[in-house]
Design a protein around this motif. Structure first.
Motif, PDB file in Angstrom:
ATOM      1  N   LEU A 172       0.829  -1.204   0.000  1.00  0.00           N
ATOM      2  CA  LEU A 172       0.000   0.000   0.000  1.00  0.00           C
ATOM      3  C   LEU A 172       0.864   1.254   0.000  1.00  0.00           C
ATOM      4  CD1 LEU A 172      -2.504  -1.164   2.774  1.00  0.00           C
ATOM      5  CD2 LEU A 172      -2.617  -1.602   0.300  1.00  0.00           C
ATOM      6  N   GLY A 173       0.229   2.358  -0.321  1.00  0.00           N
ATOM      7  CA  GLY A 173       0.913   3.650  -0.317  1.00  0.00           C
ATOM      8  C   GLY A 173       1.105   4.163  -1.723  1.00  0.00           C
ATOM      9  N   ASP A 174       1.651   3.303  -2.585  1.00  0.00           N
ATOM     10  CA  ASP A 174       1.784   3.651  -3.995  1.00  0.00           C
ATOM     11  C   ASP A 174       0.486   3.376  -4.755  1.00  0.00           C
ATOM     12  OD1 ASP A 174       2.162   0.889  -3.522  1.00  0.00           O
ATOM     13  OD2 ASP A 174       3.280   0.627  -5.385  1.00  0.00           O
ATOM     14  N   LYS A 175      -0.387   2.580  -4.184  1.00  0.00           N
ATOM     15  CA  LYS A 175      -1.664   2.166  -4.762  1.00  0.00           C
ATOM     16  C   LYS A 175      -2.482   1.582  -3.614  1.00  0.00           C
ATOM     17  CE  LYS A 175       0.441  -2.285  -5.925  1.00  0.00           C
ATOM     18  NZ  LYS A 175       1.025  -2.302  -4.603  1.00  0.00           N
ATOM     19  N   GLY A 176      -3.548   0.830  -3.941  1.00  0.00           N
ATOM     20  CA  GLY A 176      -4.254   0.050  -2.926  1.00  0.00           C
ATOM     21  C   GLY A 176      -5.455   0.697  -2.296  1.00  0.00           C
ATOM     22  N   LEU A 177      -5.714   1.987  -2.580  1.00  0.00           N
ATOM     23  CA  LEU A 177      -6.847   2.674  -1.976  1.00  0.00           C
ATOM     24  C   LEU A 177      -8.084   2.531  -2.857  1.00  0.00           C
ATOM     25  CD1 LEU A 177      -8.112   4.561   0.125  1.00  0.00           C
ATOM     26  CD2 LEU A 177      -7.112   6.500  -1.100  1.00  0.00           C
ATOM     27  N   TYR A 178      -9.198   2.131  -2.251  1.00  0.00           N
ATOM     28  CA  TYR A 178     -10.489   2.071  -2.932  1.00  0.00           C
ATOM     29  C   TYR A 178     -11.327   3.252  -2.469  1.00  0.00           C
ATOM     30  CZ  TYR A 178      -9.761  -2.624  -4.806  1.00  0.00           C
ATOM     31  OH  TYR A 178      -9.280  -3.698  -5.519  1.00  0.00           O
ATOM     32  N   SER A 179     -11.985   3.918  -3.422  1.00  0.00           N
ATOM     33  CA  SER A 179     -12.784   5.078  -3.062  1.00  0.00           C
ATOM     34  C   SER A 179     -13.789   5.368  -4.169  1.00  0.00           C
ATOM     35  CB  SER A 179     -11.873   6.288  -2.819  1.00  0.00           C
ATOM     36  OG  SER A 179     -12.571   7.345  -2.198  1.00  0.00           O
ATOM     37  N   SER A 180     -14.565   6.410  -3.977  1.00  0.00           N
ATOM     38  CA  SER A 180     -15.600   6.815  -4.925  1.00  0.00           C
ATOM     39  C   SER A 180     -15.356   8.253  -5.358  1.00  0.00           C
ATOM     40  CB  SER A 180     -16.981   6.708  -4.268  1.00  0.00           C
ATOM     41  OG  SER A 180     -17.089   7.640  -3.202  1.00  0.00           O
ATOM     42  N   VAL A 181     -16.085   8.699  -6.384  1.00  0.00           N
ATOM     43  CA  VAL A 181     -15.951  10.096  -6.808  1.00  0.00           C
ATOM     44  C   VAL A 181     -16.357  11.036  -5.674  1.00  0.00           C
ATOM     45  CG1 VAL A 181     -16.196   9.692  -9.281  1.00  0.00           C
ATOM     46  CG2 VAL A 181     -18.259  10.030  -7.898  1.00  0.00           C
ATOM     47  N   GLU A 182     -17.349  10.652  -4.893  1.00  0.00           N
ATOM     48  CA  GLU A 182     -17.826  11.505  -3.806  1.00  0.00           C
ATOM     49  C   GLU A 182     -16.784  11.637  -2.710  1.00  0.00           C
ATOM     50  OE1 GLU A 182     -21.482   9.662  -2.698  1.00  0.00           O
ATOM     51  OE2 GLU A 182     -22.600  10.573  -4.352  1.00  0.00           O
ATOM     52  N   ASP A 183     -16.160  10.526  -2.343  1.00  0.00           N
ATOM     53  CA  ASP A 183     -15.152  10.587  -1.287  1.00  0.00           C
ATOM     54  C   ASP A 183     -13.918  11.370  -1.734  1.00  0.00           C
ATOM     55  OD1 ASP A 183     -16.694   9.222   0.525  1.00  0.00           O
ATOM     56  OD2 ASP A 183     -15.161   7.737   1.014  1.00  0.00           O
ATOM     57  N   LEU A 184     -13.534  11.230  -2.989  1.00  0.00           N
ATOM     58  CA  LEU A 184     -12.393  12.010  -3.470  1.00  0.00           C
ATOM     59  C   LEU A 184     -12.715  13.499  -3.482  1.00  0.00           C
ATOM     60  CD1 LEU A 184     -10.719   9.949  -6.335  1.00  0.00           C
ATOM     61  CD2 LEU A 184      -9.724  10.657  -4.157  1.00  0.00           C
ATOM     62  N   PHE A 185     -13.954  13.831  -3.757  1.00  0.00           N
ATOM     63  CA  PHE A 185     -14.358  15.236  -3.667  1.00  0.00           C
ATOM     64  C   PHE A 185     -14.277  15.719  -2.223  1.00  0.00           C
ATOM     65  CE2 PHE A 185     -17.994  18.382  -3.433  1.00  0.00           C
ATOM     66  CZ  PHE A 185     -17.276  19.431  -3.976  1.00  0.00           C
ATOM     67  N   MET A 186     -14.633  14.857  -1.274  1.00  0.00           N
ATOM     68  CA  MET A 186     -14.505  15.226   0.136  1.00  0.00           C
ATOM     69  C   MET A 186     -13.045  15.436   0.517  1.00  0.00           C
ATOM     70  SD  MET A 186     -17.585  15.410   1.212  1.00  0.00           S
ATOM     71  CE  MET A 186     -17.550  15.331   2.998  1.00  0.00           C
TER      72      MET A 186
END
Length: 373
Positions: free
Chosen positions: A263-277
């Motif tokens: 993790l760190g270089d990749k591995g994060l799961y998220s949504s468009v809404e959470d990235l906006f947050m």
């Protein structure tokens, strides 16, 4: 008598909140900090011409989710299918962010700088005594100027147990033991490399005393209200949103891959809404102070002939309308785009889980977005 008194206090409290506009407003204001769905109520739609242009662009052969924000205007929509067949793409779908994950790792590192727990120009050996590259600093990892080799090219040759995922500790032990020869001398030149941000995740764990996913959850996800973000292998039961599979042409990446666990270089799961947050958390100072936010966006080398450079955890792009702070990513069928103009309160997030939809003209889109009213 005591029961009657407690009942009276409880009823009075409810009555006060329901009839006191100030108390209600404060409660709603607090909720708006960590609830995207409350935030939706405070935004208005873009003009029809802009929306039609976006629909026309993404309405053909695109499968994914899109969020665009500028000032108090917000647009979000899912297009196409989730599986390449008939299943509609969910707007709340969770995507592997690939290298967009580096933006969160970068901010997590800068949080430790802000708290004076690490220094940008300190050697890694100050915090990790057995770190195998004695001349590398924190800043050089953040800006891809360490010169280190990409671990993926070495694990494929020397790591023989691919039945389980490597962890960050496995990665670190592997690098300490094998010490792959760096590509370049430290600070000689920009050289994009996943190794840098995998090492940063190890550094964050060592300095904070928390597992890397736990540190990010407590210090970034929670302050920003990112309720549906998690790292590979660390999905909380409370997160029930649909998790996408990556696709390359007709091939679906259903199976676990042994490098997914680093993790760190990749591995994060998220949504468009959470990235906006996440964007809003940076914008309104919930994460970094103004000085560090500005430093994060300063080029660490001269812009190249294509107008590109790298800051601290983010790529930078010069355009006729100014500099954008962004990152794109690709990993096992996922393509991701996260573009920001913090000075103009502009954010664009595009997430797709298939190669067919990966050819996004970001510069065209951000030009539309900058110019729209």
């Amino acid at each position: 008598m005591l029961k009657k008194l407690l009942l009276f206090v409880a009823i009075s409290s409810v009555f006060y909140q329901c009839n006191n506009p100030s108390a209600t407003a404060k409660k709603k204001s607090a909720a708006s900090i960590d609830s995207f769905f409350v935030l939706n109520d405070s935004f208005i739609a873009f003009n029809k011409t802009f929306v039609d242009s976006i629909d026309e662009y993404f309405g053909k052969n695109f499968n994914g989710t899109v969020l665009i924000a500028k000032g108090d205007h917000l647009f979000k929509k899912a297009y196409g299918t989730a599986d390449g067949r008939k299943k509609p793409m969910p707007l709340d779908g969770l995507f592997q962010l690939a290298s967009v994950s580096k933006t969160v790792t970068g901010v997590a590192t800068l949080l430790l700088v802000q708290r004076n727990q690490i220094a940008l120009d300190s050697l890694l050996t100050v915090y990790l005594p057995d770190f195998p590259y004695p001349n590398v600093t924190v800043r050089q990892l953040l800006s891809h100027r360490s010169g280190l080799a990409n671990y993926m090219y070495y694990t494929d040759t020397f790591w023989h147990d691919t039945s389980t995922c490597m962890t960050n500790q496995d990665f670190y032990d592997f690098m300490v033991k094998n010490k792959p020869t760096p590509y370049l001398d430290t600070n000689q030149s920009f050289s994009y490399c996943n190794t840098n941000f995998a090492f940063l995740a190890v550094l964050i764990e060592k300095v904070s005393g928390l597992a890397f996913p736990d540190f990010v959850r407590e210090n970034i996800f929670k302050p920003c209200g990112m309720r549906n973000s998690f790292y590979y292998g660390c999905q909380p039961r409370a997160i029930q949103k649909p998790v996408m599979f990556g696709r390359f042409e007709k091939f679906v990446y259903h199976e676990r891959y042994y490098l997914d666990g680093i993790l760190g270089d990749k591995g994060l799961y998220s949504s468009v809404e959470d990235l906006f947050m996440f964007h809003r958390g940076l914008l309104d100072g919930r994460l970094l102070n103004a000085e560090l936010l500005e430093l994060m966006q300063q080029p660490t080398y001269d812009h190249n002939i294509f107008g590109g450079s790298y800051g601290l955890g983010f790529r930078l792009k010069n355009t006729p309308n100014g500099q954008w702070t962004y990152h794109n990513g690709w990993w096992r069928g996922f393509w991701t785009f996260f573009w920001n103009r913090f000075d103009k309160k502009i954010c664009m997030v595009i997430l797709t889980n298939n190669r067919q939809s990966s050819h996004v003209d970001e510069l065209k889109l951000v030009d539309w977005l900058y110019k729209t009213q």
